[in-house]
Design a protein around this motif. Sequence first.
Motif, PDB file in Angstrom:
ATOM      1  N   VAL A 332       0.851  -1.191   0.000  1.00 25.12           N
ATOM      2  CA  VAL A 332       0.000   0.000   0.000  1.00 25.12           C
ATOM      3  C   VAL A 332       0.889   1.245   0.000  1.00 25.12           C
ATOM      4  O   VAL A 332       1.820   1.346   0.795  1.00 25.12           O
ATOM      5  N   LYS A 333       0.596   2.162  -0.917  1.00 26.88           N
ATOM      6  CA  LYS A 333       1.398   3.385  -1.034  1.00 26.88           C
ATOM      7  C   LYS A 333       0.759   4.530  -0.246  1.00 26.88           C
ATOM      8  O   LYS A 333      -0.472   4.596  -0.132  1.00 26.88           O
ATOM      9  N   SER A 343      -3.457   0.339  -4.180  1.00 23.56           N
ATOM     10  CA  SER A 343      -4.026   0.684  -2.877  1.00 23.56           C
ATOM     11  C   SER A 343      -3.234   1.821  -2.261  1.00 23.56           C
ATOM     12  O   SER A 343      -2.003   1.855  -2.342  1.00 23.56           O
ATOM     13  N   LEU A 344      -3.966   2.754  -1.638  1.00 24.02           N
ATOM     14  CA  LEU A 344      -3.358   3.979  -1.113  1.00 24.02           C
ATOM     15  C   LEU A 344      -3.833   4.214   0.316  1.00 24.02           C
ATOM     16  O   LEU A 344      -4.991   3.944   0.645  1.00 24.02           O
ATOM     17  N   VAL A 345      -2.934   4.738   1.132  1.00 23.62           N
ATOM     18  CA  VAL A 345      -3.308   5.084   2.507  1.00 23.62           C
ATOM     19  C   VAL A 345      -3.028   6.558   2.730  1.00 23.62           C
ATOM     20  O   VAL A 345      -2.030   7.089   2.248  1.00 23.62           O
ATOM     21  N   THR A 346      -3.934   7.199   3.455  1.00 28.36           N
ATOM     22  CA  THR A 346      -3.726   8.604   3.772  1.00 28.36           C
ATOM     23  C   THR A 346      -4.087   8.863   5.234  1.00 28.36           C
ATOM     24  O   THR A 346      -4.910   8.148   5.820  1.00 28.36           O
ATOM     25  N   ARG A 372      -7.184   6.431   6.227  1.00 26.96           N
ATOM     26  CA  ARG A 372      -8.154   6.090   5.177  1.00 26.96           C
ATOM     27  C   ARG A 372      -7.448   5.270   4.109  1.00 26.96           C
ATOM     28  O   ARG A 372      -6.398   5.658   3.608  1.00 26.96           O
ATOM     29  N   LEU A 373      -8.052   4.131   3.812  1.00 22.36           N
ATOM     30  CA  LEU A 373      -7.495   3.247   2.784  1.00 22.36           C
ATOM     31  C   LEU A 373      -8.357   3.307   1.535  1.00 22.36           C
ATOM     32  O   LEU A 373      -9.585   3.186   1.608  1.00 22.36           O
ATOM     33  N   SER A 374      -7.727   3.482   0.379  1.00 22.34           N
ATOM     34  CA  SER A 374      -8.411   3.305  -0.896  1.00 22.34           C
ATOM     35  C   SER A 374      -7.922   1.968  -1.438  1.00 22.34           C
ATOM     36  O   SER A 374      -6.731   1.795  -1.702  1.00 22.34           O
TER      37      SER A 374
END
Length: 397
Positions: A332-333, A343-346, A372-374
């Motif tokens: 996850v980036k 997949s992205l995390v912010t 928040r995970l996309s």
Amino acid sequence: MTDAPRKLKPATLLVHGGTTRSSFGEISEAMFLTQSFAYPTMEAAEARFKGDDPGFIYSRFSNPTVAMFEQRMCLLEGAEAARATASGMAAVTAAMMAQVKAGDHVVAARALFGSCLYVVEDLLPRFGVSSTLVDGADLAQWKAAVRPETKLFFLESPTNPGLEIYDLKAIADVAHNAGARLVVDNVFATPLLQKPFDFGADVVVYSATKHIDGQGRCLGGVILSSQAIIEENIHNFLRQTGPAMSPFNAWVMLKGLETLPLRVGQQAASAAKVADFLAEQKGVTKVLYPFRKDHPQAELARRQMLGGGTLVSFLLESKEAAFRLANALQVVKISNNLGDAKSLVTHPATTTHQRLTPEARATLGITDGMLRLSIGLEDADDLIDDLAAGLAAAGRG
Ligand SMILES: *Cc1c(COP(=O)(O)O)cnc(C)c1O
């Protein structure tokens, strides 16, 4: 030069809908990288400018590739008309500005994408359009905010990043009783999993940058509505002010739409799996996913959505734990974007929502420990292993 008939199912419409072909008969949609169009005669130019001939004039306001994208979006959404824009924010800004004038009033849910909040809170008032922000889940606040000059209601559901669900039908009824229109930013739900027009929305906007592109490449946006609203309010505003989608980006979005059901279906299934995994982990104090039984509005979510979506938010004890988790992820980036194949995390509190005061963040449920995970298109088990390693790192604090 035929449009796919309306009775076809979404997956079919997304492959064929809106396609027009040049004299070469190309199968894949052509990319018309042209600014303007030649007229065979002066009479033909005159007819086109008068509106007697529907042909193209100038790509600031119409282009064959962009028109294919707009038509395919109409078929998907069940809308009469659509206009594409350069970005999601261009769509939101135009949808709002083109429907109001000085002296009007707008009511919006407080839980908005940061730039949408700027448009409502800062930009509109500079032009004499007042605005009121409400708790979108509280119907009484929508009702109480209405004034004789209220023209628009604006909301996102599910919200970012709290994934709160608002009752579209009930809010649309309040808007219509007040003689106002409801504009829904439907990005988080995706055009497949929520149909705001079925619940009374008057205008639907998207950032096509997200799931519609779906592979993190181009910016884009789209405004969908009735023929009357597009013609009376939206078309001329876009034509004269120029936030146009490039034909290249429209072509990317068209190709993105072909695979939208496959991607969103897979991403939503993985998101549900990841949410269930996270809910069982020590150190995770709360998981927010609209279709989980423990979501405060799970029943409403199931009534108005066809799936739980591709985003999962969750809470850890502290900012430090959230940072340790995110920094330990390998698959996850770290990015504030969403809807990508990756997949992205912010960390909303320090990025997308850092401009808000701590009190405003608290009102929206954005704690320092929220992530928040996309969810992208990787194998869900790899995402779960990655998060397990991240949680182990978070716990080592
Ligand atoms: C991303 C996003 C926007 C803005 O879209 P851009 O394409 O980045 O301009 C607006 N609303 C929501 C809910 C979004 O997620």
